[in-house]
Design a protein around this motif. Structure first.
Motif, PDB file in Angstrom:
ATOM      1  N   ALA A   1       0.803  -1.229   0.000  1.00  0.00           N
ATOM      2  CA  ALA A   1       0.000   0.000   0.000  1.00  0.00           C
ATOM      3  C   ALA A   1       0.833   1.275   0.000  1.00  0.00           C
ATOM      4  CB  ALA A   1      -0.937  -0.003   1.200  1.00  0.00           C
ATOM      5  N   GLY A   2       2.104   1.185   0.400  1.00  0.00           N
ATOM      6  CA  GLY A   2       2.894   2.405   0.502  1.00  0.00           C
ATOM      7  C   GLY A   2       2.598   3.123   1.802  1.00  0.00           C
ATOM      8  N   SER A   3       2.994   4.390   1.875  1.00  0.00           N
ATOM      9  CA  SER A   3       2.877   5.124   3.127  1.00  0.00           C
ATOM     10  C   SER A   3       2.594   6.585   2.838  1.00  0.00           C
ATOM     11  CB  SER A   3       4.185   4.970   3.903  1.00  0.00           C
ATOM     12  OG  SER A   3       4.211   5.813   5.025  1.00  0.00           O
ATOM     13  N   LEU A   4       1.365   7.012   3.089  1.00  0.00           N
ATOM     14  CA  LEU A   4       1.015   8.420   2.894  1.00  0.00           C
ATOM     15  C   LEU A   4       0.048   8.828   3.993  1.00  0.00           C
ATOM     16  CD1 LEU A   4       1.526  10.760   0.818  1.00  0.00           C
ATOM     17  CD2 LEU A   4      -0.696  10.208  -0.137  1.00  0.00           C
ATOM     18  N   GLN A   5       0.354   9.958   4.641  1.00  0.00           N
ATOM     19  CA  GLN A   5      -0.469  10.387   5.771  1.00  0.00           C
ATOM     20  C   GLN A   5      -1.941  10.498   5.382  1.00  0.00           C
ATOM     21  OE1 GLN A   5       0.989  13.778   7.955  1.00  0.00           O
ATOM     22  NE2 GLN A   5      -1.019  14.203   8.823  1.00  0.00           N
ATOM     23  N   GLY A   6      -2.802   9.903   6.200  1.00  0.00           N
ATOM     24  CA  GLY A   6      -4.243  10.014   5.982  1.00  0.00           C
ATOM     25  C   GLY A   6      -4.787   8.999   4.993  1.00  0.00           C
ATOM     26  N   THR A   7      -3.935   8.408   4.175  1.00  0.00           N
ATOM     27  CA  THR A   7      -4.421   7.450   3.172  1.00  0.00           C
ATOM     28  C   THR A   7      -3.951   6.033   3.463  1.00  0.00           C
ATOM     29  OG1 THR A   7      -4.231   9.232   1.561  1.00  0.00           O
ATOM     30  CG2 THR A   7      -4.606   7.032   0.692  1.00  0.00           C
ATOM     31  N   THR A   8      -2.652   5.878   3.670  1.00  0.00           N
ATOM     32  CA  THR A   8      -2.121   4.529   3.889  1.00  0.00           C
ATOM     33  C   THR A   8      -1.180   4.442   5.098  1.00  0.00           C
ATOM     34  OG1 THR A   8      -0.410   5.057   2.271  1.00  0.00           O
ATOM     35  CG2 THR A   8      -2.262   3.757   1.488  1.00  0.00           C
ATOM     36  N   ARG A   9      -0.862   5.584   5.738  1.00  0.00           N
ATOM     37  CA  ARG A   9       0.121   5.518   6.824  1.00  0.00           C
ATOM     38  C   ARG A   9      -0.562   5.194   8.147  1.00  0.00           C
ATOM     39  NH1 ARG A   9       3.715  10.332   6.641  1.00  0.00           N
ATOM     40  NH2 ARG A   9       4.608   9.180   4.904  1.00  0.00           N
ATOM     41  N   THR A  10      -0.586   3.897   8.491  1.00  0.00           N
ATOM     42  CA  THR A  10      -1.173   3.463   9.753  1.00  0.00           C
ATOM     43  C   THR A  10      -0.156   3.673  10.877  1.00  0.00           C
ATOM     44  OG1 THR A  10      -0.410   1.246   9.261  1.00  0.00           O
ATOM     45  CG2 THR A  10      -2.669   1.758   8.651  1.00  0.00           C
ATOM     46  N   LEU A  11      -0.581   3.411  12.105  1.00  0.00           N
ATOM     47  CA  LEU A  11       0.293   3.659  13.260  1.00  0.00           C
ATOM     48  C   LEU A  11       1.645   2.949  13.174  1.00  0.00           C
ATOM     49  CD1 LEU A  11      -1.776   3.817  16.566  1.00  0.00           C
ATOM     50  CD2 LEU A  11      -0.239   5.535  15.637  1.00  0.00           C
ATOM     51  N   PRO A  12       1.679   1.641  12.868  1.00  0.00           N
ATOM     52  CA  PRO A  12       2.996   0.986  12.813  1.00  0.00           C
ATOM     53  C   PRO A  12       3.917   1.611  11.763  1.00  0.00           C
ATOM     54  CG  PRO A  12       1.256  -0.645  12.908  1.00  0.00           C
ATOM     55  CD  PRO A  12       0.586   0.672  12.712  1.00  0.00           C
ATOM     56  N   LEU A  13       3.366   2.044  10.635  1.00  0.00           N
ATOM     57  CA  LEU A  13       4.177   2.689   9.603  1.00  0.00           C
ATOM     58  C   LEU A  13       4.730   4.012  10.103  1.00  0.00           C
ATOM     59  CD1 LEU A  13       2.853   0.523   7.807  1.00  0.00           C
ATOM     60  CD2 LEU A  13       2.675   2.222   6.011  1.00  0.00           C
ATOM     61  N   LEU A  14       3.899   4.729  10.857  1.00  0.00           N
ATOM     62  CA  LEU A  14       4.345   6.014  11.404  1.00  0.00           C
ATOM     63  C   LEU A  14       5.451   5.799  12.439  1.00  0.00           C
ATOM     64  CD1 LEU A  14       3.877   9.083  11.393  1.00  0.00           C
ATOM     65  CD2 LEU A  14       2.255   8.766  13.243  1.00  0.00           C
ATOM     66  N   VAL A  15       5.308   4.738  13.251  1.00  0.00           N
ATOM     67  CA  VAL A  15       6.344   4.433  14.246  1.00  0.00           C
ATOM     68  C   VAL A  15       7.669   4.182  13.537  1.00  0.00           C
ATOM     69  CG1 VAL A  15       7.133   2.728  15.942  1.00  0.00           C
ATOM     70  CG2 VAL A  15       4.757   3.475  15.948  1.00  0.00           C
ATOM     71  N   TYR A  16       7.612   3.369  12.485  1.00  0.00           N
ATOM     72  CA  TYR A  16       8.829   3.008  11.750  1.00  0.00           C
ATOM     73  C   TYR A  16       9.488   4.242  11.163  1.00  0.00           C
ATOM     74  CZ  TYR A  16      11.879   0.304   8.702  1.00  0.00           C
ATOM     75  OH  TYR A  16      12.971  -0.233   8.079  1.00  0.00           O
ATOM     76  N   GLN A  17       8.662   5.168  10.689  1.00  0.00           N
ATOM     77  CA  GLN A  17       9.199   6.373  10.056  1.00  0.00           C
ATOM     78  C   GLN A  17       9.722   7.358  11.091  1.00  0.00           C
ATOM     79  OE1 GLN A  17       6.703   8.301   6.954  1.00  0.00           O
ATOM     80  NE2 GLN A  17       7.125  10.061   8.205  1.00  0.00           N
ATOM     81  N   GLU A  18       8.996   7.490  12.210  1.00  0.00           N
ATOM     82  CA  GLU A  18       9.385   8.464  13.234  1.00  0.00           C
ATOM     83  C   GLU A  18      10.726   8.114  13.872  1.00  0.00           C
ATOM     84  OE1 GLU A  18       8.411  11.436  14.519  1.00  0.00           O
ATOM     85  OE2 GLU A  18       7.216  11.450  12.684  1.00  0.00           O
ATOM     86  N   ARG A  19      11.009   6.790  13.991  1.00  0.00           N
ATOM     87  CA  ARG A  19      12.210   6.406  14.704  1.00  0.00           C
ATOM     88  C   ARG A  19      13.454   6.863  13.967  1.00  0.00           C
ATOM     89  NH1 ARG A  19      12.922   3.452  11.022  1.00  0.00           N
ATOM     90  NH2 ARG A  19      14.486   1.854  10.758  1.00  0.00           N
ATOM     91  N   GLU A  20      13.303   7.248  12.672  1.00  0.00           N
ATOM     92  CA  GLU A  20      14.443   7.762  11.921  1.00  0.00           C
ATOM     93  C   GLU A  20      14.948   9.068  12.521  1.00  0.00           C
ATOM     94  OE1 GLU A  20      15.988   6.818   9.068  1.00  0.00           O
ATOM     95  OE2 GLU A  20      14.801   5.063   8.526  1.00  0.00           O
ATOM     96  N   VAL A  21      14.008   9.924  12.932  1.00  0.00           N
ATOM     97  CA  VAL A  21      14.415  11.255  13.372  1.00  0.00           C
ATOM     98  C   VAL A  21      14.096  11.537  14.829  1.00  0.00           C
ATOM     99  CG1 VAL A  21      14.504  12.516  11.216  1.00  0.00           C
ATOM    100  CG2 VAL A  21      12.303  12.083  12.276  1.00  0.00           C
ATOM    101  N   ASP A  22      13.011  10.951  15.323  1.00  0.00           N
ATOM    102  CA  ASP A  22      12.563  11.331  16.654  1.00  0.00           C
ATOM    103  C   ASP A  22      12.220  10.064  17.439  1.00  0.00           C
ATOM    104  OD1 ASP A  22      11.514  12.409  18.897  1.00  0.00           O
ATOM    105  OD2 ASP A  22       9.826  13.424  17.939  1.00  0.00           O
ATOM    106  N   VAL A  23      13.201   9.555  18.183  1.00  0.00           N
ATOM    107  CA  VAL A  23      12.981   8.309  18.922  1.00  0.00           C
ATOM    108  C   VAL A  23      11.874   8.501  19.958  1.00  0.00           C
ATOM    109  CG1 VAL A  23      14.081   6.533  20.332  1.00  0.00           C
ATOM    110  CG2 VAL A  23      15.370   7.658  18.521  1.00  0.00           C
ATOM    111  N   ASP A  24      11.835   9.693  20.578  1.00  0.00           N
ATOM    112  CA  ASP A  24      10.771   9.982  21.553  1.00  0.00           C
ATOM    113  C   ASP A  24       9.397   9.784  20.928  1.00  0.00           C
ATOM    114  OD1 ASP A  24      12.636  10.592  23.385  1.00  0.00           O
ATOM    115  OD2 ASP A  24      12.351  12.767  23.345  1.00  0.00           O
ATOM    116  N   GLY A  25       9.245  10.322  19.721  1.00  0.00           N
ATOM    117  CA  GLY A  25       7.964  10.212  19.023  1.00  0.00           C
ATOM    118  C   GLY A  25       7.619   8.767  18.734  1.00  0.00           C
TER     119      GLY A  25
END
Lengths: 255, 241
Positions: free
Chosen positions: B189-213
């Motif tokens: 499905a890919g990853s796009l906010q509001g369309t395909t970016r579910t919570l686990p996808l957001l976690v995976y992406q956030e850990r790149e820049v903001d471990v707290d997030g």
């Protein structure tokens, strides 16, 4: 169970004894040594080639390469992974390691990379310029702004005023490449080295605006590296003529 | 439990409200809950009849069918995602025809997220429900038949109430699996906010820049999982403990 435990303790004690003697015995080149290099995934092809050169030049040395996303590798080093050298695909990921004061010296830039548009072979949609990616009927995939390739994309979008209506923001550059090479996206923004490494599965379209967002590749010896001397040699090889030739053949630029 | 304790210990509690109430987090949470609910519904709709067939039918080749049903359970999710991509993607076996005839492309849409989740979660429902159907047996249905109830009436008044707890626990497990789905979603499905970016996808992406997030969002997923288990209270899980 108890016996196992004793054996385990004995093993650990043995290892603890042997490691200082090993590093002290650098004058005995016959002993086999292992150099551990953590490198960004985009360096896979280049560093694999350099590994052969290095092992020829340094008999008895085994180079172990661990590839991955730069930020993952940086996190691993910060959390105590036993790396000798770290080669990152962005300044910001190297900064994670330098901020933790885990590099032996200041990192140096050994290569640069620029973005290229990847399309299906033959470029069926006729993508010719960066501005074409704004077309709404074109399915374009980019990296998420949190990762280096996405940051570079955002920078070019900003400087050109072109707004890409991306259908997906992928977590890494290889995912973008996969979406294009499987034909599910019409275009994707990846590094020029990724296009070269795909061996014809995608076609690259260069655009002049890409030079505005060059990505730097820094390299550094990790602080207290188990093989500090070999690590220095590896960095010298990467930054020397052999490194420049191999990296250049993959499409990397010189800093 | 210990790894979860690690998460709690690492969490930046002071920044928690700001991290969890960001646009990206709220939209990912909403998308995750919505898609997981729809997927669970689809699992019941498609997996329910399948479980009945597996539990009650005596047709040959049933063992093979059951193995195929269980496949998504043992397959790495990313492999499932690739399989979906090569079936329903724009150049896929079926996807090519969909694009040609209806101009329909599935990847990069919310529908792709639902399909990926349904694919990985369906076995949980089927296995739970089949087990419940077998345990319930056919005795009460036979009695109902001798009392003059039609098969349809017996199924509605006897079988369904009997297996309802099994169906519920299967649905809860499927929902939980949908909430945690990552590999098949990112591949298909890919990853796009509001369309395909579910919570686990957001976690995976956030850990790149903001471990707290990333940690904050992970804890959110832990909380959702705990709520789901408390509300659903799957019988099988209690039996195991």
């Amino acid at each position: 169970m108890k016996r196992l435990l004793i054996a385990g303790v004995a093993l650990v004690a043995l290892a603890a004894c042997s490691s200082p003697s090993q590093s002290a015995s650098t004058e005995q080149p016959a002993e086999s040594r292992t150099l551990t290099v953590f490198a960004a995934a985009s360096l896979t092809e280049s560093f694999n080639a350099l590994e052969q050169t290095f092992e020829q030049q340094n008999p008895g040395v085994d180079v172990v390469l661990s590839y991955g996303g730069s930020s993952d590798l940086a996190q691993q080093i910060v959390n105590g992974a036993p790396a000798d050298v770290f080669a990152a695909a962005s300044d910001s990921t190297m900064k994670t390691v330098t901020d933790a004061q885990l590099t032996a010296a200041a990192p140096t830039i050994f290569a640069t990379n620029v973005l290229q548009i990847a399309t299906a072979p033959g470029n069926p949609k006729g993508v010719a310029a960066f501005a074409d990616l704004a077309k709404p009927d074109l399915k374009t995939v980019v990296c998420a702004p949190q990762v280096p390739c996405g940051a570079a994309t955002a920078k070019i979008e900003q400087s050109t005023g072109v707004d890409i209506p991306a259908v997906s923001e992928e977590p890494d550059v290889k995912s973008v490449l996969a979406k294009v090479s499987t034909g599910n996206a019409d275009a994707g923004l990846v590094y020029v080295t990724d296009v070269n490494a795909s061996k014809g599965q995608v076609q690259g379209v260069s655009f002049p605006e890409s030079s505005a967002a060059k990505t730097n590749y820094p390299i550094a010896v990790v602080k207290n590296a188990p093989q500090a001397e070999l690590a220095q040699k590896w960095v010298a090889l990467v930054e020397g003529q052999d490194g420049a030739n191999i990296l250049g053949a993959q499409g990397f630029g010189r800093p | 439990m210990l790894p979860v304790l690690g998460l709690f210990q690492r969490a930046a509690w002071a920044r928690m409200p700001e991290l969890l109430l960001s646009d990206a987090a709220l939209s990912a949470l909403r998308l995750s809950l919505e898609t997981a609910a729809i997927s669970t519904g689809l699992c019941i709709l498609l997996g329910g009849p399948l479980a009945v067939v597996l539990a009650r039918s005596a047709m040959p080749g049933l063992r093979t069918v059951r193995s195929i049903v269980l496949l998504p359970l043992v397959l790495p999710p990313v492999v499932g995602g690739l399989a979906l991509l090569f079936l329903l993607g724009r150049t896929g076996l079926v996807g090519r025809q969909l694009d040609l005839w209806f101009g329909l492309t599935i990847p990069f849409t919310t529908a792709a997220v639902v399909l990926a989740q349904t694919f990985v979660a369906m076995p949980f429902l089927v296995v739970s429900l089949e087990g419940a159907l077998r345990t319930a047996g056919r005795r009460y249905e036979s009695v109902a038949a001798t009392l003059g109830a039609s098969p349809a009436l017996a199924f509605r008044r006897i079988t369904i109430p009997l297996v309802l707890p099994g169906l519920m626990s299967g649905a809860v497990l499927a929902f939980a699996r949908c909430m945690g789905e990552f590999g098949a979603t990112i591949a298909f499905a890919g990853s796009l906010q509001g369309t395909t970016r579910t919570l686990p996808l957001l976690v995976y992406q956030e850990r790149e820049v903001d471990v707290d997030g990333a940690v904050a969002l992970s804890l959110l997923l832990v909380v959702v999982a705990v709520i789901v288990i408390i509300v659903g209270r799957p019988r099988q899980l209690e039996g195991l403990s």
